[in-house]
Design an enzyme around this catalytic site. Structure first.
Site, short mmCIF file in Angstrom:
data_model
loop_
_atom_site.label_atom_id
_atom_site.label_comp_id
_atom_site.label_asym_id
_atom_site.label_seq_id
_atom_site.Cartn_x
_atom_site.Cartn_y
_atom_site.Cartn_z
N ASP A 14 0.78 -1.25 0.17
CA ASP A 14 -0.05 -0.28 -0.01
C ASP A 14 0.73 1.23 -0.04
OD1 ASP A 14 -2.89 -0.76 -0.02
OD2 ASP A 14 -2.86 -1.39 1.81
N ASP A 65 -6.91 -4.49 -3.95
CA ASP A 65 -6.84 -3.30 -3.36
C ASP A 65 -5.32 -2.83 -4.28
OD1 ASP A 65 -7.51 -5.08 -1.65
OD2 ASP A 65 -7.43 -4.04 0.15
#
Ligand code: GLY
Length: 377
Positions: A98, A159
């Site tokens: 991320d 994601d």
């Protein structure tokens, strides 16, 4: 097409955002918030919390406000969290897939807006870390790190599509195509194995990290394997759209549209998005973050399709944002966040609380509707 009444609502809502951010930015100046405790922003900027994946969104909110108002105080607050995030590179072990969410709205935004050379270095550092997670045999970017006693080396998640833009940016900056190739190989794999024929998406796919090939899928933060975690659908919708914007590859636009059509078809009459489109009717848990991210992604699609198509995407975005603004926004001084009824995961202990990226994407979407976009991704 936005009608006059919509335009007035957009203007009024953006004014409410500006008013709220004016005092919240002062109050939380030295924090990196994720959620609230009794209405007050918590702070992730201690050693344990500094690598938390949402730590870029507060800085991103400040850059959105800087862009909207021109007030230097927002750049100053954004830089406080950007500087704190340098610690993650020193810690190293806490970092993960991320890094795009962390460094695009902070260091890369600072570089894009202010041409800050130190920020460019941090952005490139983050892009290299993300590129280093690529598994060439399975053609995917690895999610998470190993938990003690478990091997996650074959795990990839939907994601990650929204982290790919830091790789596209790195290629645009350095003219070295390696980053873009990695991003596109991951996006191609995601089109093939994450997106189902009906336009819904898996959350987690496990690959054989030694030989390649899919081992199995997991429900992850959604209800169960084979279900449809709504925030995952939005990372797919927005992420494929960004891959299209950076590469021009038409399959990415078509995939973003397919996911969007599935999402739009499942928006309940109320406009409130459940945590999972296939969860049981009761309890009626919602996730306002999914509504906000979807809205922002749908507006992006509307910008890149012809006149004939665009209203479908824009109308859906407006429906989602109006439902949030009317019933799920807290404009008072009793809460440092805006969006209510956000949920991190279906099977988590807690549901319906404030989450910072809900605020970020709500603000981003409203500013896009106003025509004051800031390109973060
Ligand atoms: N990227 C993790 C999540 O959406 O919860």
């Amino acid at each position: 097409m936005l009608i006059e009444q919509d335009k007035q609502w957009i203007e009024e809502t953006v004014q409410k955002i500006i008013q709220k951010m004016d005092w919240v930015s002062e109050k939380s100046k030295h924090k990196i918030p994720y959620t609230t405790i009794d209405g007050v922003h918590n702070d992730q900027s201690n050693m344990e919390g500094i690598s938390w994946w949402t730590n870029g969104f507060w800085g991103g909110m400040m850059w959105l406000m800087y862009h909207e108002t021109g007030n230097e105080k927002y750049a100053e607050v954004a830089r406080i969290s950007e500087e704190k995030l340098d610690q993650c590179f020193i810690n190293y072990y806490g970092l993960h897939h991320d890094v795009g969410f962390m460094y695009l709205p902070t260091a890369v935004a600072d570089y894009r807006i202010k041409k800050n050379a130190e920020s460019k270095k941090c952005g490139l550092h983050a892009a290299n870390l993300l590129a280093g997670r690529f598994n060439p045999i399975g053609k995917f970017i690895r999610a998470w790190n190993d938990h003690p006693g478990s091997d996650n080396s074959g795990w990839a998640i939907i994601d990650s599509l929204c982290n790919l833009p830091i790789l596209y940016w790195a290629t645009e900056e350095t003219k070295d195509p390696r980053f873009k190739h990695i991003a596109m190989m991951h996006a191609d794999t995601a089109m093939e194995v994450f997106i189902r024929p009906d336009g819904s998406s898996n959350h987690i796919v496990e690959f054989d990290s030694e030989h390649g090939g899919v081992v199995k899928t997991y429900g992850g933060q959604g209800y169960e394997n084979g279900s449809s975690w709504t925030r995952g659908q939005t990372w797919a919708l927005y992420g494929f759209m960004m891959s299209y914007i950076h590469t021009g590859k038409i399959e990415y636009l078509n995939t973003a549209k397919r996911v969007a059509h599935y999402f739009i078809a499942n928006i309940p009459e109320s406009g409130f998005i459940p945590i999972d489109f296939r969860q049981p009717k009761e309890p009626a848990w919602e996730d306002s973050t999914a509504a906000a991210i979807a809205a922002s992604g749908l507006i992006e699609i509307a910008k890149h399709v012809g006149e004939y198509e665009k209203d479908m995407y824009l109308n859906a975005a407006v429906k989602l944002l109006k439902a949030l603004e009317e019933k799920r926004c807290n404009w008072t001084e009793k809460n440092d966040c805006i969006l209510e009824n956000c949920s991190a995961a279906y099977h988590a202990k807690e549901h319906h609380f404030n989450i910072i990226y809900g605020d970020y994407f709500f603000m981003e979407a409203m500013l896009k509707l106003k025509g004051d976009d800031l390109f973060i991704w």
